[in-house]
Motif scaffolding. Sequence first.
Motif, PDB file in Angstrom:
ATOM      1  N   VAL A  28      33.859  34.960  26.978  1.00  0.00           N
ATOM      2  CA  VAL A  28      33.490  36.268  27.524  1.00  0.00           C
ATOM      3  C   VAL A  28      33.238  37.222  26.358  1.00  0.00           C
ATOM      4  O   VAL A  28      33.972  37.201  25.357  1.00  0.00           O
ATOM      5  CB  VAL A  28      34.614  36.830  28.422  1.00  0.00           C
ATOM      6  N   SER A  71      29.361  36.807  30.362  1.00  0.00           N
ATOM      7  CA  SER A  71      30.354  35.742  30.513  1.00  0.00           C
ATOM      8  C   SER A  71      29.704  34.407  30.816  1.00  0.00           C
ATOM      9  O   SER A  71      28.650  34.325  31.452  1.00  0.00           O
ATOM     10  CB  SER A  71      31.320  36.093  31.651  1.00  0.00           C
ATOM     11  N   ALA A  80      35.638  37.798  35.289  1.00  0.00           N
ATOM     12  CA  ALA A  80      35.890  38.466  34.009  1.00  0.00           C
ATOM     13  C   ALA A  80      35.845  39.977  34.141  1.00  0.00           C
ATOM     14  O   ALA A  80      36.633  40.686  33.502  1.00  0.00           O
ATOM     15  CB  ALA A  80      34.884  37.992  32.964  1.00  0.00           C
ATOM     16  N   TYR A 127      38.808  33.312  33.869  1.00  0.00           N
ATOM     17  CA  TYR A 127      37.917  34.359  33.367  1.00  0.00           C
ATOM     18  C   TYR A 127      38.462  35.770  33.502  1.00  0.00           C
ATOM     19  O   TYR A 127      38.140  36.643  32.685  1.00  0.00           O
ATOM     20  CB  TYR A 127      36.538  34.222  34.021  1.00  0.00           C
ATOM     21  N   ARG A 128      39.298  36.037  34.491  1.00  0.00           N
ATOM     22  CA  ARG A 128      39.876  37.380  34.575  1.00  0.00           C
ATOM     23  C   ARG A 128      40.739  37.666  33.351  1.00  0.00           C
ATOM     24  O   ARG A 128      40.642  38.737  32.735  1.00  0.00           O
ATOM     25  CB  ARG A 128      40.698  37.558  35.850  1.00  0.00           C
ATOM     26  N   GLY A 131      38.498  38.126  30.355  1.00  0.00           N
ATOM     27  CA  GLY A 131      37.890  39.446  30.335  1.00  0.00           C
ATOM     28  C   GLY A 131      38.839  40.495  29.790  1.00  0.00           C
ATOM     29  O   GLY A 131      38.454  41.342  28.974  1.00  0.00           O
TER      30      GLY A 131
END
Length: 331
Positions: A28, A71, A80, A127-128, A131
């Motif tokens: 990301v 991303s 993200a 991905y969160r 991010g």
Amino acid sequence: MPDLLNLITDIDGVSVGHATDLALGSGVTVIVFDAPAVASGTVLGGAPGGRDTGLLDPSMTVNAVDAFVLSGGSAFGLDAAGGVQAGLRELGRGFAVGPVRIPIVPQAILMDLLNGGDKDWGLHSPYRDMGYAALKAAAKGTFTLGTTGAGTGATTATFKGGLGSASAVSSAGHRVAAIVAVNALGSATIGDGPHFWAAPFEKDTEFGGLGMPAIADHRMRLKGMNGPATTIGAVVTDAQLTKAEAHRLSLAGHDGLARALLPAHLPLDGDTVFAASTARHRRDDMASLMELCHLATIVMARAIARGVYAATALPAEGAQKAWRDRYPDGH
């Protein structure tokens, strides 16, 4: 100007952060603005993935953004932006709706699920968290190019893709710069050789200084038909722009994309270019806007070539080779 880094962080008020997972084969990249930046964007690929891209239309109400997110992960990667929002919320950033602040973070994703990385992440994608980590890592000054951030898992028809950036200064002293994750269905290089389609725009041998070949082989080269590809990026300037003018700047960025990649904007690409103005320097004349669009085309083309030139192969069996693997001596 001696202080230029040839990066998007040459724009005052812009920070960049990466989260990179080489085992996952993805990552990301976050572009963060010190203050909300007037922004727009355009999607010209046929298979896009994005979040909050609709609000970038010049007719929509919200005028400015807090950050852009690029991303990997295809649609899974859209998580993200939630991590970036969480970090910006901690900082008290966001569009005010009564007593509530909502961080505005448009996002574009690219398809990197078939590059050999380990995508067995269980119930929830990573991905969160990536991010959030990318936001926390955001800084001004230098940052890495190539196989990093959103360019970690990127590929093209001929060589490993990657993250690139480039900048320029207008005759009026306005700065404009691009950042891009190059994951094209087509190719940034000409034929089977080392030359880049962006060669006419190269500055100071930033991607090898090879120029153009004697004969340009423009036969179509595609990396496969297994799913969407997508090149995603942003063009940012310190010149004052309206939202409609930022929209025009994003289209000029696409012009650079089409000069650096062949073919571009295919049915299975999701090519997306954001644009923003930090408005650090006043401008309100048409001539300066046209020059900014001209330079936006050039910096995007250069950034694409730099992303491929700087990339390294992923540490996975069967991973696509990088330009540097085939041309370790630079030609």
